[in-house]
Design a protein around this motif. Structure first.
Motif, mmCIF file in Angstrom:
data_model
loop_
_atom_site.group_PDB
_atom_site.id
_atom_site.type_symbol
_atom_site.label_atom_id
_atom_site.label_comp_id
_atom_site.label_asym_id
_atom_site.label_seq_id
_atom_site.Cartn_x
_atom_site.Cartn_y
_atom_site.Cartn_z
ATOM 1 N N ILE A 51 21.969 31.015 43.066
ATOM 2 C CA ILE A 51 21.519 31.979 42.051
ATOM 3 C C ILE A 51 22.508 33.133 41.893
ATOM 4 O O ILE A 51 22.693 33.635 40.803
ATOM 5 C CB ILE A 51 20.070 32.477 42.345
ATOM 6 C CG1 ILE A 51 19.479 33.216 41.145
ATOM 7 C CG2 ILE A 51 19.990 33.352 43.583
ATOM 8 C CD1 ILE A 51 18.794 32.332 40.181
ATOM 9 N N ARG A 52 23.147 33.539 42.983
ATOM 10 C CA ARG A 52 24.115 34.640 42.874
ATOM 11 C C ARG A 52 25.467 34.284 43.472
ATOM 12 O O ARG A 52 25.588 33.347 44.246
ATOM 13 C CB ARG A 52 23.557 35.903 43.533
ATOM 14 C CG ARG A 52 22.648 36.682 42.573
ATOM 15 C CD ARG A 52 21.935 37.808 43.251
ATOM 16 N NE ARG A 52 20.952 37.305 44.177
ATOM 17 C CZ ARG A 52 19.725 36.906 43.828
ATOM 18 N NH1 ARG A 52 19.340 36.979 42.581
ATOM 19 N NH2 ARG A 52 18.892 36.438 44.728
ATOM 20 N N PHE A 162 22.169 35.025 31.980
ATOM 21 C CA PHE A 162 22.756 35.226 33.310
ATOM 22 C C PHE A 162 22.493 34.072 34.256
ATOM 23 O O PHE A 162 23.045 34.021 35.352
ATOM 24 C CB PHE A 162 22.178 36.511 33.940
ATOM 25 C CG PHE A 162 20.674 36.597 33.879
ATOM 26 C CD1 PHE A 162 19.888 35.921 34.794
ATOM 27 C CD2 PHE A 162 20.043 37.334 32.869
ATOM 28 C CE1 PHE A 162 18.502 35.974 34.725
ATOM 29 C CE2 PHE A 162 18.662 37.396 32.793
ATOM 30 C CZ PHE A 162 17.887 36.710 33.722
ATOM 31 N N CYS A 163 21.620 33.135 33.874
ATOM 32 C CA CYS A 163 20.973 32.275 34.883
ATOM 33 C C CYS A 163 21.553 30.874 34.971
ATOM 34 O O CYS A 163 21.712 30.176 33.971
ATOM 35 C CB CYS A 163 19.479 32.185 34.594
ATOM 36 S SG CYS A 163 18.598 31.373 35.929
ATOM 37 N N GLN A 262 13.501 42.254 34.186
ATOM 38 C CA GLN A 262 14.979 42.107 34.190
ATOM 39 C C GLN A 262 15.732 43.329 33.688
ATOM 40 O O GLN A 262 16.784 43.651 34.232
ATOM 41 C CB GLN A 262 15.471 40.859 33.415
ATOM 42 C CG GLN A 262 14.789 39.544 33.772
ATOM 43 C CD GLN A 262 15.047 39.028 35.183
ATOM 44 O OE1 GLN A 262 15.672 39.702 35.993
ATOM 45 N NE2 GLN A 262 14.522 37.861 35.511
ATOM 46 N N ASP A 300 11.360 41.427 38.940
ATOM 47 C CA ASP A 300 12.788 41.273 39.229
ATOM 48 C C ASP A 300 13.538 42.111 38.207
ATOM 49 O O ASP A 300 13.145 42.162 37.031
ATOM 50 C CB ASP A 300 13.248 39.821 39.016
ATOM 51 C CG ASP A 300 12.675 38.842 40.028
ATOM 52 O OD1 ASP A 300 12.165 39.284 41.067
ATOM 53 O OD2 ASP A 300 12.756 37.622 39.760
ATOM 54 N N ILE A 302 17.658 43.201 36.966
ATOM 55 C CA ILE A 302 19.110 43.040 37.124
ATOM 56 C C ILE A 302 19.781 44.314 36.613
ATOM 57 O O ILE A 302 19.496 44.742 35.493
ATOM 58 C CB ILE A 302 19.624 41.829 36.316
ATOM 59 C CG1 ILE A 302 19.015 40.540 36.868
ATOM 60 C CG2 ILE A 302 21.143 41.766 36.346
ATOM 61 C CD1 ILE A 302 19.400 39.285 36.087
ATOM 62 N N PHE A 331 18.711 43.236 41.616
ATOM 63 C CA PHE A 331 19.960 42.497 41.823
ATOM 64 C C PHE A 331 21.068 43.119 41.002
ATOM 65 O O PHE A 331 20.830 43.553 39.871
ATOM 66 C CB PHE A 331 19.805 41.041 41.361
ATOM 67 C CG PHE A 331 18.633 40.331 41.990
ATOM 68 C CD1 PHE A 331 18.694 39.887 43.302
ATOM 69 C CD2 PHE A 331 17.447 40.133 41.270
ATOM 70 C CE1 PHE A 331 17.617 39.240 43.881
ATOM 71 C CE2 PHE A 331 16.365 39.478 41.846
ATOM 72 C CZ PHE A 331 16.445 39.045 43.165
ATOM 73 N N LYS A 332 22.273 43.089 41.555
ATOM 74 C CA LYS A 332 23.457 43.419 40.758
ATOM 75 C C LYS A 332 23.772 42.193 39.937
ATOM 76 O O LYS A 332 23.769 41.073 40.481
ATOM 77 C CB LYS A 332 24.670 43.594 41.687
ATOM 78 C CG LYS A 332 24.793 44.890 42.328
ATOM 79 C CD LYS A 332 26.199 45.077 42.895
ATOM 80 C CE LYS A 332 26.420 44.349 44.203
ATOM 81 N NZ LYS A 332 27.630 44.762 44.903
ATOM 82 N N TYR A 333 24.056 42.366 38.660
ATOM 83 C CA TYR A 333 24.456 41.208 37.860
ATOM 84 C C TYR A 333 25.613 40.493 38.556
ATOM 85 O O TYR A 333 26.548 41.136 39.009
ATOM 86 C CB TYR A 333 24.881 41.643 36.445
ATOM 87 C CG TYR A 333 25.602 40.521 35.742
ATOM 88 C CD1 TYR A 333 24.907 39.419 35.279
ATOM 89 C CD2 TYR A 333 27.000 40.551 35.611
ATOM 90 C CE1 TYR A 333 25.582 38.358 34.697
ATOM 91 C CE2 TYR A 333 27.671 39.492 35.035
ATOM 92 C CZ TYR A 333 26.959 38.398 34.581
ATOM 93 O OH TYR A 333 27.631 37.338 34.021
ATOM 94 N N SER A 334 25.537 39.171 38.629
ATOM 95 C CA SER A 334 26.669 38.435 39.174
ATOM 96 C C SER A 334 27.021 37.255 38.286
ATOM 97 O O SER A 334 26.158 36.645 37.646
ATOM 98 C CB SER A 334 26.417 38.079 40.639
ATOM 99 O OG SER A 334 25.828 36.837 40.789
ATOM 100 N N ARG A 336 27.907 33.734 36.982
ATOM 101 C CA ARG A 336 27.600 32.364 37.413
ATOM 102 C C ARG A 336 28.295 31.368 36.500
ATOM 103 O O ARG A 336 28.347 31.575 35.283
ATOM 104 C CB ARG A 336 26.066 32.106 37.390
ATOM 105 C CG ARG A 336 25.220 33.047 38.200
ATOM 106 C CD ARG A 336 25.727 33.297 39.630
ATOM 107 N NE ARG A 336 25.773 32.136 40.480
ATOM 108 C CZ ARG A 336 26.847 31.766 41.212
ATOM 109 N NH1 ARG A 336 27.956 32.440 41.168
ATOM 110 N NH2 ARG A 336 26.807 30.697 41.967
HETATM 111 N N1 5AD Z 1 22.923 37.882 38.602
HETATM 112 C C1 5AD Z 1 22.012 38.693 39.179
HETATM 113 N N2 5AD Z 1 20.718 38.359 39.341
HETATM 114 C C2 5AD Z 1 20.332 37.158 38.887
HETATM 115 N N3 5AD Z 1 19.138 36.546 38.894
HETATM 116 C C3 5AD Z 1 19.270 35.339 38.322
HETATM 117 N N4 5AD Z 1 20.549 35.140 37.942
HETATM 118 C C4 5AD Z 1 21.225 36.255 38.269
HETATM 119 C C5 5AD Z 1 22.580 36.671 38.132
HETATM 120 N N5 5AD Z 1 23.497 35.903 37.547
HETATM 121 C C6 5AD Z 1 17.924 37.182 39.388
HETATM 122 C C7 5AD Z 1 16.889 37.365 38.267
HETATM 123 C C8 5AD Z 1 15.863 36.320 38.588
HETATM 124 C C9 5AD Z 1 15.945 36.283 40.091
HETATM 125 C C10 5AD Z 1 15.365 35.081 40.737
HETATM 126 O O1 5AD Z 1 17.334 36.358 40.373
HETATM 127 O O2 5AD Z 1 16.344 38.661 38.374
HETATM 128 O O3 5AD Z 1 14.570 36.660 38.128
#
Ligand code: 5AD
Ligand code: SF4
Length: 435
Positions: A51-52, A162-163, A262, A300, A302, A331-334, A336
């Protein structure tokens, strides 16, 4: 081949935990026995998460450690990589790391019985992209005799920018309701009192099956013996009024809702492709709070999504403050692989993303403490889970809201519901007493 041993390590989410229970059950059905350390194992399974950022590297460094362990002990160890990194990297893992024997995706677990003889014969191979209906739950080795995960669907049809999940777990497929109900009935007969219904997006359960999540909850609610029903994860865009009415009608469905927002900025939500605005989300929260008084909401979030301005970030902090979450995962955006967010402008430095995350988590800590403090003085039902990890003379359990409670008590209570008076609150847990 008889008397082979295996060790499994699980990374990431509850879906992966549930998959590991199923992998373990399948291995045991095929003559393996489970051991507690990789050192004792003929087969080591790494059930991975992507996921990250950094997940792939973590897997490769764990593989390196296993190679050293194998050399030290001097007997052969086979290694299987499963889960989302397996699906994402595929055959590449076999060529990059000679110690890996098998790579399989989460939808190939049902084919493990056919894969094992090939593995045992020394073949190195990858089994990916097997798209079967997840109807047959298979045997699970469950970690706990009272609480069970039940997978109701797999995959995701959304394309949040982002996912990586739609790429690793594939399109959404729902299990048939009859199979789920039968599994929960069986669990109840075995003495389980809590089930957690799992899926990447449970609120869109039932596509193509002429049923929906509200119907499924109603059917599971009617099963005697089950005292608590949890579910995760929900998507705000599918969180319907009908579902809210069902939550209100089904008291065994816990008063806890995990609803990922988010971002608190409409501009960012639009770029993420989430399909709702902050105002729409808040209307749903208001409605569920009106119909299910006291429901605890978690989320959650981001920070630092590409193009997120300081004003967007302030909007996130404002939303968190105003909604008053019980807790949040920040979470910090990462970046993918294969996600559309990679193509957006305005990727932010790590420094900015880290600072925003620290700020968000500090704010939530204050709110969580306030929420927990508001429970002090109340007597609440606690499902006793086990002996407290920090202090063996204490028990721990959870409120419906999913908040952890520690208290003195008799280990015979494990698996039962007890009234506990809450006496103290911290950010991570509550302290209480039984009287
Ligand atoms: N960067 C950061 N957080 C992410 N999540 C999913 N993909 C990313 C990403 N690329 C987080 C979202 C999601 C949780 C399971 O992980 O907030 O709801
Ligand atoms: Fe990822 Fe969005 Fe699907 Fe959740 S709903 S798994 S965040 S694509």
């Amino acid at each position: 081949m008889d008397n082979r041993t295996f060790y499994i390590r699980t990374y990431g989410c509850q879906m992966n935990e549930s998959d590991s229970e199923r992998i373990s059950g399948t291995l045991i059905d095929n003559g393996y026995s489970m051991v507690a350390t990789p050192d004792e194992a003929d087969l080591v399974v790494l059930n991975t998460c992507s996921i990250r950022e950094g997940a792939e590297n973590k897997v490769y460094s764990d593989l390196g450690r296993l190679r050293i362990l194998e050399a030290e002990r001097g007997t052969p160890m086979q290694v299987a990589v499963a889960g989302c990194v397996a699906q994402q990297e595929g055959e590449k893992i076999l060529s990059r790391d000679r110690s890996v024997d098998l790579v399989f995706g989460s939808r190939a677990i049902g084919k493990l019985p056919e894969m094992l003889p090939r593995l045992e014969a020394g073949e190195r191979f990858a089994e990916l992209n097997v798209h079967t209906r997840p109807d047959e739950p298979g045997t699970h080795v469950r970690a706990d005799g009272h609480r069970a995960f039940v997978t109701i669907m797999e995959g995701c049809d959304n394309h949040c920018a982002f996912c990586v999940v739609p790429a690793t777990r594939g399109p959404e497929v729902s299990r048939r309701p009859e199979g789920i109900v039968a599994e929960v009935e069986q669990l109840a007969a075995e003495g389980y009192v809590e089930v957690t219904l799992l899926g990447q997006n449970v609120t869109s359960y039932g596509k193509g099956l002429d049923t929906d999540f509200a119907d499924l909850l109603t059917r599971i609610h009617a099963i005697p013996g089950i005292r608590r029903i949890r579910y995760t994860t929900s998507h705000p865009k599918d969180f319907s009024d009908r579902l809210i009415d069902t939550l209100a009608d089904c008291p065994k469905v816990v008063r806890h809702l995990h609803l990922p927002l988010q971002s608190g900025s409409d501009a960012v939500l639009a770029r993420m492709g989430r399909g709702y605005t902050v105002a729409e989300y808040r209307r749903k929260i208001d409605r569920v709070r009106a119909k299910v008084p006291g429901i605890a909401i978690t989320t959650d979030m981001i920070v630092g999504f590409p193009g997120e301005t300081d004003a967007d970030h302030q909007a996130t902090l404002r939303a968190v403050r105003e909604i008053g979450y019980f807790n949040l995962y920040g979470f910090k955006y990462s970046r993918r692989p294969g996600t559309t967010a990679l193509t957006l402008d305005g990727h932010l430095d790590d420094e900015v993303r880290s600072a925003r995350l620290i700020e968000l988590l500090a704010l939530q800590k204050e709110i969580t403490l306030e929420r927990h403090a508001s429970l002090v003085g109340q007597t609440r039902e606690v499902l006793v889970e086990g002996e407290s990890k920090r202090n063996a003379s204490r028990l721990s359990g959870r409120l419906e809201e999913n908040v952890l409670v520690h208290f003195e008590g008799d280990p015979e209570w494990i698996g039962t519901v007890r009234p506990v008076r809450i006496t103290e609150a911290t950010v991570s847990a509550l302290i209480g007493e039984v009287h």
